[in-house]
Motif scaffolding. Sequence first.
Motif, PDB file in Angstrom:
ATOM      1  N   GLN A 178     -84.541 -87.471   7.278  1.00  0.00           N
ATOM      2  CA  GLN A 178     -85.554 -88.270   7.964  1.00  0.00           C
ATOM      3  C   GLN A 178     -86.841 -88.324   7.162  1.00  0.00           C
ATOM      4  O   GLN A 178     -87.483 -89.373   7.046  1.00  0.00           O
ATOM      5  CB  GLN A 178     -85.847 -87.657   9.343  1.00  0.00           C
ATOM      6  N   GLU A 179     -87.213 -87.178   6.600  1.00  0.00           N
ATOM      7  CA  GLU A 179     -88.457 -87.165   5.829  1.00  0.00           C
ATOM      8  C   GLU A 179     -88.345 -88.068   4.615  1.00  0.00           C
ATOM      9  O   GLU A 179     -89.283 -88.797   4.279  1.00  0.00           O
ATOM     10  CB  GLU A 179     -88.784 -85.728   5.399  1.00  0.00           C
ATOM     11  N   CYS A 180     -87.190 -88.032   3.966  1.00  0.00           N
ATOM     12  CA  CYS A 180     -87.038 -88.880   2.784  1.00  0.00           C
ATOM     13  C   CYS A 180     -87.081 -90.352   3.153  1.00  0.00           C
ATOM     14  O   CYS A 180     -87.646 -91.169   2.428  1.00  0.00           O
ATOM     15  CB  CYS A 180     -85.710 -88.576   2.091  1.00  0.00           C
ATOM     16  N   ILE A 181     -86.502 -90.685   4.287  1.00  0.00           N
ATOM     17  CA  ILE A 181     -86.543 -92.087   4.710  1.00  0.00           C
ATOM     18  C   ILE A 181     -87.979 -92.491   4.986  1.00  0.00           C
ATOM     19  O   ILE A 181     -88.433 -93.574   4.598  1.00  0.00           O
ATOM     20  CB  ILE A 181     -85.670 -92.296   5.965  1.00  0.00           C
ATOM     21  N   THR A 182     -88.723 -91.615   5.657  1.00  0.00           N
ATOM     22  CA  THR A 182     -90.118 -91.950   5.962  1.00  0.00           C
ATOM     23  C   THR A 182     -90.906 -92.221   4.693  1.00  0.00           C
ATOM     24  O   THR A 182     -91.732 -93.126   4.640  1.00  0.00           O
ATOM     25  CB  THR A 182     -90.795 -90.777   6.684  1.00  0.00           C
ATOM     26  N   LEU A 183     -90.651 -91.412   3.705  1.00  0.00           N
ATOM     27  CA  LEU A 183     -91.442 -91.518   2.492  1.00  0.00           C
ATOM     28  C   LEU A 183     -90.872 -92.487   1.485  1.00  0.00           C
ATOM     29  O   LEU A 183     -91.496 -92.734   0.458  1.00  0.00           O
ATOM     30  CB  LEU A 183     -91.542 -90.136   1.831  1.00  0.00           C
ATOM     31  N   GLY A 184     -89.671 -92.988   1.767  1.00  0.00           N
ATOM     32  CA  GLY A 184     -89.094 -93.936   0.824  1.00  0.00           C
ATOM     33  C   GLY A 184     -88.540 -93.306  -0.435  1.00  0.00           C
ATOM     34  O   GLY A 184     -88.539 -93.920  -1.496  1.00  0.00           O
ATOM     35  N   ILE A 185     -88.091 -92.081  -0.329  1.00  0.00           N
ATOM     36  CA  ILE A 185     -87.506 -91.411  -1.501  1.00  0.00           C
ATOM     37  C   ILE A 185     -86.003 -91.671  -1.499  1.00  0.00           C
ATOM     38  O   ILE A 185     -85.345 -91.460  -0.488  1.00  0.00           O
ATOM     39  CB  ILE A 185     -87.758 -89.895  -1.428  1.00  0.00           C
ATOM     40  N   PRO A 186     -85.448 -92.134  -2.606  1.00  0.00           N
ATOM     41  CA  PRO A 186     -83.997 -92.359  -2.617  1.00  0.00           C
ATOM     42  C   PRO A 186     -83.234 -91.040  -2.517  1.00  0.00           C
ATOM     43  O   PRO A 186     -83.634 -90.033  -3.091  1.00  0.00           O
ATOM     44  CB  PRO A 186     -83.733 -93.028  -3.972  1.00  0.00           C
ATOM     45  N   THR A 187     -82.139 -91.079  -1.760  1.00  0.00           N
ATOM     46  CA  THR A 187     -81.363 -89.870  -1.548  1.00  0.00           C
ATOM     47  C   THR A 187     -79.919 -90.076  -1.968  1.00  0.00           C
ATOM     48  O   THR A 187     -79.364 -91.162  -1.825  1.00  0.00           O
ATOM     49  CB  THR A 187     -81.350 -89.453  -0.070  1.00  0.00           C
ATOM     50  N   ILE A 188     -79.346 -89.006  -2.463  1.00  0.00           N
ATOM     51  CA  ILE A 188     -77.908 -88.964  -2.730  1.00  0.00           C
ATOM     52  C   ILE A 188     -77.369 -87.883  -1.814  1.00  0.00           C
ATOM     53  O   ILE A 188     -77.875 -86.768  -1.803  1.00  0.00           O
ATOM     54  CB  ILE A 188     -77.630 -88.589  -4.188  1.00  0.00           C
ATOM     55  N   CYS A 189     -76.339 -88.228  -1.047  1.00  0.00           N
ATOM     56  CA  CYS A 189     -75.947 -87.282  -0.008  1.00  0.00           C
ATOM     57  C   CYS A 189     -74.442 -87.143   0.041  1.00  0.00           C
ATOM     58  O   CYS A 189     -73.725 -88.126  -0.096  1.00  0.00           O
ATOM     59  CB  CYS A 189     -76.495 -87.790   1.323  1.00  0.00           C
ATOM     60  N   LEU A 190     -73.979 -85.923   0.245  1.00  0.00           N
ATOM     61  CA  LEU A 190     -72.551 -85.708   0.474  1.00  0.00           C
ATOM     62  C   LEU A 190     -72.268 -86.021   1.926  1.00  0.00           C
ATOM     63  O   LEU A 190     -72.742 -85.330   2.811  1.00  0.00           O
ATOM     64  CB  LEU A 190     -72.201 -84.232   0.220  1.00  0.00           C
ATOM     65  N   VAL A 191     -71.513 -87.069   2.173  1.00  0.00           N
ATOM     66  CA  VAL A 191     -71.208 -87.382   3.562  1.00  0.00           C
ATOM     67  C   VAL A 191     -69.776 -86.956   3.865  1.00  0.00           C
ATOM     68  O   VAL A 191     -68.864 -87.212   3.088  1.00  0.00           O
ATOM     69  CB  VAL A 191     -71.396 -88.886   3.857  1.00  0.00           C
ATOM     70  N   ASP A 192     -69.603 -86.336   5.000  1.00  0.00           N
ATOM     71  CA  ASP A 192     -68.280 -85.977   5.468  1.00  0.00           C
ATOM     72  C   ASP A 192     -67.923 -86.944   6.584  1.00  0.00           C
ATOM     73  O   ASP A 192     -68.717 -87.816   6.929  1.00  0.00           O
ATOM     74  CB  ASP A 192     -68.298 -84.528   5.955  1.00  0.00           C
ATOM     75  N   THR A 193     -66.760 -86.790   7.181  1.00  0.00           N
ATOM     76  CA  THR A 193     -66.337 -87.804   8.147  1.00  0.00           C
ATOM     77  C   THR A 193     -67.160 -87.801   9.424  1.00  0.00           C
ATOM     78  O   THR A 193     -67.042 -88.696  10.247  1.00  0.00           O
ATOM     79  CB  THR A 193     -64.863 -87.608   8.533  1.00  0.00           C
ATOM     80  N   ASP A 194     -68.018 -86.806   9.596  1.00  0.00           N
ATOM     81  CA  ASP A 194     -68.823 -86.834  10.806  1.00  0.00           C
ATOM     82  C   ASP A 194     -70.271 -87.226  10.521  1.00  0.00           C
ATOM     83  O   ASP A 194     -71.146 -87.001  11.348  1.00  0.00           O
ATOM     84  CB  ASP A 194     -68.773 -85.469  11.513  1.00  0.00           C
ATOM     85  N   CYS A 195     -70.525 -87.787   9.356  1.00  0.00           N
ATOM     86  CA  CYS A 195     -71.890 -88.165   8.995  1.00  0.00           C
ATOM     87  C   CYS A 195     -72.078 -89.674   9.040  1.00  0.00           C
ATOM     88  O   CYS A 195     -71.122 -90.429   9.097  1.00  0.00           O
ATOM     89  CB  CYS A 195     -72.219 -87.673   7.587  1.00  0.00           C
ATOM     90  N   ASN A 196     -73.331 -90.100   8.956  1.00  0.00           N
ATOM     91  CA  ASN A 196     -73.681 -91.509   8.989  1.00  0.00           C
ATOM     92  C   ASN A 196     -74.005 -91.962   7.574  1.00  0.00           C
ATOM     93  O   ASN A 196     -75.023 -91.558   7.025  1.00  0.00           O
ATOM     94  CB  ASN A 196     -74.897 -91.679   9.904  1.00  0.00           C
ATOM     95  N   PRO A 197     -73.177 -92.798   6.975  1.00  0.00           N
ATOM     96  CA  PRO A 197     -73.418 -93.153   5.571  1.00  0.00           C
ATOM     97  C   PRO A 197     -74.579 -94.111   5.377  1.00  0.00           C
ATOM     98  O   PRO A 197     -75.058 -94.286   4.268  1.00  0.00           O
ATOM     99  CB  PRO A 197     -72.104 -93.808   5.135  1.00  0.00           C
ATOM    100  N   ASP A 198     -75.067 -94.715   6.454  1.00  0.00           N
ATOM    101  CA  ASP A 198     -76.140 -95.682   6.272  1.00  0.00           C
ATOM    102  C   ASP A 198     -77.495 -95.031   6.124  1.00  0.00           C
ATOM    103  O   ASP A 198     -78.455 -95.662   5.714  1.00  0.00           O
ATOM    104  CB  ASP A 198     -76.191 -96.640   7.463  1.00  0.00           C
TER     105      ASP A 198
END
Lengths: 236, 437
Positions: A178-198
Amino acid sequence: MKQKSWDIHLEEMMEAGVHFGHQARKWNPKMTSYIFTERKGIHILNLTQTARFLSEACDLLANAASGGKQFLIVGTKYQAADLVASAATRARCHYVNKKWLGGMLTNWSTIETRLQRFRDLEDKENMGLLNQLPKKEAANLKRQLAQLRKNLGGIKYMTSLPDIVIIIDQQKEFTAIQECITLGIPTICLVDTDCNPDLTDIPIPANDDARASIRWILNKLTSAIREGRYNSMEIK
Amino acid sequence: MEIAAAMATRSVAVSTGLCGQGSREVARAVGGGAIQSSSLLGMKSSRLLGVKLRAPTGGQVVAAGVSRVQCRVAVATPRVKDDLMAEAEERWYNALESPLEGVEFTYEEFADALSKYDFSFEIGDTVKGIVFKADYNGALIDIGAKAPAYLPLEEACIYKLKSVEEVGLVAGVEEEFSIIRDDDKNGRMILSMKKLQHDFSWERCRQLQMDDVTIRGKALSANRGGVVVDVEGLRGFVPFSQISARQNPEDVVDKELPLKFLEVDEERTRLVLSNRKAIAENHIAFGIGSVVVGTVQSVKPYGAFVDIGGVSGLLHISQISHDRLTSVETVLSPGDKLKVMILSQDKERSRISLSTKKLEPTPGDMLRNPALVYEKADEMAKTFRQRVAQAEAAARAEELRLQQEGGFGLRGDFGSTANALGLDLLDLADIPPAVQV
């Protein structure tokens, strides 16, 4: 930059168990496109997409590293904590492997104050000034130092907000995302099947539970960072 | 199949991608300051899909219904990151558009390899795992499955533990575990070391039974029929009849007893032991007529129980002294040390009869001067034995005479009696010959 081969082999990935997802009833429907099939009540991720996204992520990191950007790796799960620390020290990035304090990025000014205090206390301890104080004060300060080291040890050398943030488990590090979205920092994230890829900029569909899987992915990402830095040094 | 699958993924991805892309673009455009009509589209689509709308970097109001982001840092930081963000998005888009570019293996290869790398852990399997984190309630162990498995504290050992470190489980240790439950709500499996240790213990008990070894076990509690003891971490049972008759069953609780295995049956979880069998061995060591040091265990109206070398014998009131005693308490009290002589022993019923009467130099000494009795005990015992030997010799002489006379002599078997009395060990060299009085 021209796409370089990052040595992403199928056998390695499957050995590490990257393709396993979580239990089928705990999935996030947004992950439909990344899921291959379901087996024995567990979703299986599509490793072709994993490979593709991973190579894009590595390219991005290599580019950014050659441009002298700063990175932050966030992973607070039991399984990931020590892996994150070792990977980040190898790649000379900042990391957070104990609790992600709320406002670490959005409240950066306060965190900077804490980092300053951290540095001061460390200098004092190195110079031995702590031992000259009365016992109780010295004990208090040492405890403070231990707490600071535990929480902020990984971002000790961070001077400003990072440019790219790598997050290990999206469900667990929700505040960080959430903090990265607020600040506009690009993120790379390991998503598992219970995560939100958007929520993230480059999702890497992979197993975020097993240590082998986390270790493998972190290896790839950190080698990309090192590659980028090496290239930039060469160019110079 | 590949094309169809690729198209399917693409269509889904593109639909989400476009909307996602759209909202981000819109957000950035808005961040520039102008609220455009397409913002409504962005907002609507984002709400439809639930995608989080990117907060504008300027911290300004996007549209009605979305709160203003108050973030000093967001306002203050210079926007050099825009191009990085743009690159990230571009790459993401590329990855979606060309799903197989640069990927070394194909979709089918992946599908085929899937069956090869399937793991299957059933309940009851024994697996090897590496411990990587131990907390106060258990330990997390990596067994190569989807998620790490958990070993709770209760399952770590047969004995009670405070923390798993006592069993030697620190980070980095590799051990064998068995799976007892799999896939709880976190997808974690529950492991146990207890089960393996149980099997081990049963094996050891079987071995000990075959070797007929005496072991010591602590009695935990008494129930209606016997006593429960703790042996090698397993719970065994000693029936009342098998406890040495000297001790009351209730007294035995919380004490360590020597035990031997009677029955070791793992399938029916029967572990029966015997105290008496173990103690029976000790008795053979005592010979009749020997003097031993003993401690008074308890005093009863009819005598005192004296503990000698682990087993207790009865010192009857009539055997304490030549003089008549009304009560035992006047002479003896629990905890007194004295020397007693063994009169007889009954191996089967584990009964030993003791006497101090014979050890008194002059009759009545036990009452007046117990210390004297203590000192003279050995002498007196020797004298006693001599008198016994004389009596035996006399009896044998009598027997021979009877036989010579041809009568029905006593057809006793003197040999065994002599052995029981310990006479074969006796040295009769320094005894004066019997004289006719």
